[in-house]
Write a protein that holds these residues in place. Structure first.
Motif, short mmCIF file in Angstrom:
data_model
loop_
_atom_site.label_atom_id
_atom_site.label_comp_id
_atom_site.label_asym_id
_atom_site.label_seq_id
_atom_site.Cartn_x
_atom_site.Cartn_y
_atom_site.Cartn_z
N GLY A 19 -32.03 7.31 1.46
CA GLY A 19 -31.49 6.77 2.70
C GLY A 19 -32.19 7.35 3.91
O GLY A 19 -33.11 8.15 3.81
N THR A 20 -31.74 6.92 5.07
CA THR A 20 -32.23 7.45 6.34
C THR A 20 -31.02 7.89 7.15
O THR A 20 -30.07 7.12 7.33
CB THR A 20 -33.01 6.38 7.12
OG1 THR A 20 -34.11 5.93 6.33
CG2 THR A 20 -33.53 6.94 8.43
N PHE A 21 -31.05 9.12 7.62
CA PHE A 21 -29.94 9.64 8.41
C PHE A 21 -30.29 9.56 9.89
O PHE A 21 -31.29 10.12 10.33
CB PHE A 21 -29.62 11.08 8.03
CG PHE A 21 -28.45 11.66 8.78
CD1 PHE A 21 -27.23 11.01 8.80
CD2 PHE A 21 -28.58 12.85 9.49
CE1 PHE A 21 -26.15 11.52 9.51
CE2 PHE A 21 -27.51 13.37 10.20
CZ PHE A 21 -26.29 12.70 10.21
N ASN A 22 -29.48 8.83 10.63
CA ASN A 22 -29.66 8.67 12.07
C ASN A 22 -28.53 9.40 12.79
O ASN A 22 -27.36 9.26 12.42
CB ASN A 22 -29.61 7.19 12.46
CG ASN A 22 -30.65 6.36 11.72
OD1 ASN A 22 -31.84 6.50 11.96
ND2 ASN A 22 -30.20 5.52 10.80
N PHE A 23 -28.87 10.17 13.79
CA PHE A 23 -27.82 10.86 14.54
C PHE A 23 -28.29 11.14 15.96
O PHE A 23 -29.49 11.13 16.26
CB PHE A 23 -27.42 12.17 13.84
CG PHE A 23 -28.49 13.23 13.81
CD1 PHE A 23 -28.50 14.27 14.72
CD2 PHE A 23 -29.49 13.20 12.84
CE1 PHE A 23 -29.47 15.26 14.67
CE2 PHE A 23 -30.46 14.18 12.78
CZ PHE A 23 -30.46 15.22 13.71
N SER A 24 -27.30 11.37 16.82
CA SER A 24 -27.57 11.67 18.23
C SER A 24 -27.10 13.07 18.56
O SER A 24 -26.08 13.53 18.04
CB SER A 24 -26.84 10.67 19.14
OG SER A 24 -27.32 9.36 18.92
N ILE A 25 -27.85 13.74 19.42
CA ILE A 25 -27.47 15.06 19.90
C ILE A 25 -27.22 14.97 21.40
O ILE A 25 -28.13 14.68 22.18
CB ILE A 25 -28.58 16.10 19.63
CG1 ILE A 25 -28.71 16.35 18.14
CG2 ILE A 25 -28.29 17.41 20.35
CD1 ILE A 25 -27.51 17.00 17.52
N ASP A 26 -25.98 15.17 21.78
CA ASP A 26 -25.65 15.19 23.20
C ASP A 26 -26.14 16.50 23.81
O ASP A 26 -26.08 17.56 23.17
CB ASP A 26 -24.13 15.06 23.37
CG ASP A 26 -23.74 14.81 24.81
OD1 ASP A 26 -23.58 13.64 25.19
OD2 ASP A 26 -23.60 15.81 25.55
N SER A 27 -26.62 16.44 25.02
CA SER A 27 -27.16 17.64 25.67
C SER A 27 -26.11 18.73 25.83
O SER A 27 -26.44 19.91 25.97
CB SER A 27 -27.75 17.28 27.04
OG SER A 27 -26.75 16.68 27.86
N SER A 28 -24.83 18.35 25.77
CA SER A 28 -23.76 19.33 25.95
C SER A 28 -23.59 20.26 24.74
O SER A 28 -22.83 21.23 24.81
CB SER A 28 -22.43 18.62 26.23
OG SER A 28 -22.03 17.85 25.11
N ILE A 29 -24.28 19.97 23.63
CA ILE A 29 -24.18 20.88 22.48
C ILE A 29 -25.53 21.55 22.18
O ILE A 29 -25.73 22.10 21.10
CB ILE A 29 -23.63 20.17 21.22
CG1 ILE A 29 -24.57 19.06 20.75
CG2 ILE A 29 -22.24 19.63 21.47
CD1 ILE A 29 -24.19 18.51 19.37
N VAL A 30 -26.44 21.47 23.13
CA VAL A 30 -27.72 22.18 22.99
C VAL A 30 -27.60 23.51 23.72
O VAL A 30 -27.42 23.55 24.94
CB VAL A 30 -28.88 21.34 23.57
CG1 VAL A 30 -30.18 22.13 23.50
CG2 VAL A 30 -29.00 20.02 22.83
#
Length: 384
Positions: A19-30
């Motif tokens: 499969g392919t895992f797609n995800f987003s990282i919000d700048s508030s958790i960097v």
């Protein structure tokens, strides 16, 4: 890996087996941390990231786990790869480990951290019998170390590390090392391996489909109990390249002759070498690794033999552990040759590893006679 940027943060996408895992990282958790592992830095990290918008990432991880029916150990590999995208291990090991811990905890697992000796130790609650990795006891609960191998000889005794006391309400579940389903790898990632062996003056040829990705899955896999170990399955492509061929070869053979065929296939189709010679340490191979690797030892062959007999004949079996050897015994309608009695049932010896003698069903190597053994696993088929 494909990376694109949006207004709030970053979108990531990476292949994970089939499969392919797609995800987003919000700048508030960097959050950037120092490279030195301390309790204070850990607390700062958690305070900042837990106040950010992490829910979408956790939801993506959980959705992927559910879609592909991932066991905990495979799911941890997904979390590990996700943390690597957010904070590469080589750049800041402490920060990378913090993200692994945060993601695993927010996905519901009771994961903990401890620091000491400028190291961060990552461990998780486990209720199984794991034999060869460090663990910590907290309030009567056992927590297995997930990252001791990263430190090698620099890893200290448990009392060198002080737990970081951070309560995460959703982190309640125990982690399981049982692998009851292999991922579906991409078919194009398989290679073909030629295997042959001789049975009753006939040469049998096999073209096995094997995948090196299996090695990565079990690279740091611990010594689980024998029930868990013996029940690790094959991936779909490898299974399809072997089991139907074996079943076809066994047509016309009665059950005892068929088990004899499987015993000799396991014994003679693969080269023998003990783990000290092969790996420099004790290492159990899953059945698929045994098919993939050039060499294997008695543990590996016992597990492969068990898998084949269970899959094709589904007979009751026991695993016998001697001080320096592991072998199998199978229950037939009537015992064959030498047998052991366990809980009132008779099991005939079936040796899946090469010995000085060419052993038949119901024969035990001379060197093992009169040696004490332990039944470490007894399999009883589910009544249909």
């Amino acid at each position: 890996m494909m990376i694109s940027i949006n207004v709030k943060g970053q979108n990531y996408s990476f292949d994970f087996y089939n499969g392919t895992f797609n995800f987003s990282i919000d700048s508030s958790i960097v959050f950037n941390t120092s490279q030195k592992a301390t309790a204070t830095e850990t607390e700062k990290f958690y305070s900042y990231v837990s106040a950010g918008h992490y829910a979408e990432l956790i939801a993506s991880l959980k959705k992927y786990r559910e879609k592909y029916d991932l066991n905990d150990w495979i799911y941890y590999q997904l979390i590990r790869k996700t943390a690597e995208q957010i904070s590469p291990k080589a750049d800041n090991y402490f920060r990378y480990t913090l993200y692994k811990w945060f993601l695993l905890s927010k996905c519901g697992y009771d994961a903990r951290l401890a620091v000491g000796n400028d190291q961060v130790i990552f461990y998780v609650k486990n209720e199984e019998n794991i034999s060869d990795i460090p663990f910590f006891m907290i309030d009567g609960e056992k927590y297995m170390c997930l990252n001791y191998h990263d430190y090698g000889k620099l890893f200290k005794q448990a009392d060198a590390y002080k737990p970081v006391n951070i309560t995460i309400p959703e982190a309640r579940n125990a982690f399981s090392y049982k692998v009851t389903r292999m991922p579906d790898f991409k078919p194009e990632n398989y290679a073909e391996k030629d295997v042959e062996f001789s049975y009753r003056q006939k040469i049998y040829h096999f073209k096995l489909k094997v995948n090196e990705d299996v090695q990565a899955i079990f690279k740091n896999y611990p010594g689980v109990d024998f029930e868990s170990y013996f029940n690790i399955p094959l991936s779909r492509e490898t299974y399809s390249s072997l089991i139907p061929i074996l079943k076809n070869n066994l047509k016309g053979m009665d059950q005892k002759k068929g088990v004899d065929y499987l015993m000799r296939f396991t014994r003679y189709a693969f080269l023998y070498e003990n783990d000290e010679q092969n790996f420099g340490t004790e290492k159990r191979l899953s059945p698929e690794q045994t098919l993939l690797n050039k060499y294997s030892d008695c543990d590996d062959r016992a597990a492969l033999f068990f898998f084949l007999v269970k899959e094709i004949y589904d007979l009751p079996m026991v695993a016998l552990l001697y001080p320096t050897h592991l072998t199998m015994a199978v229950q037939f309608d009537k015992p064959v040759g030498e047998f052991i009695t366990y809980k009132g049932k008779k099991y005939s010896f079936c040796e899946p590893t090469p010995q000085a003698q060419d052993l038949k069903i119901g024969q035990l190597a001379n060197k093992l006679k009169n040696i004490k053994y332990e039944i470490v696993y007894a399999y009883e088929p589910t009544k249909r």
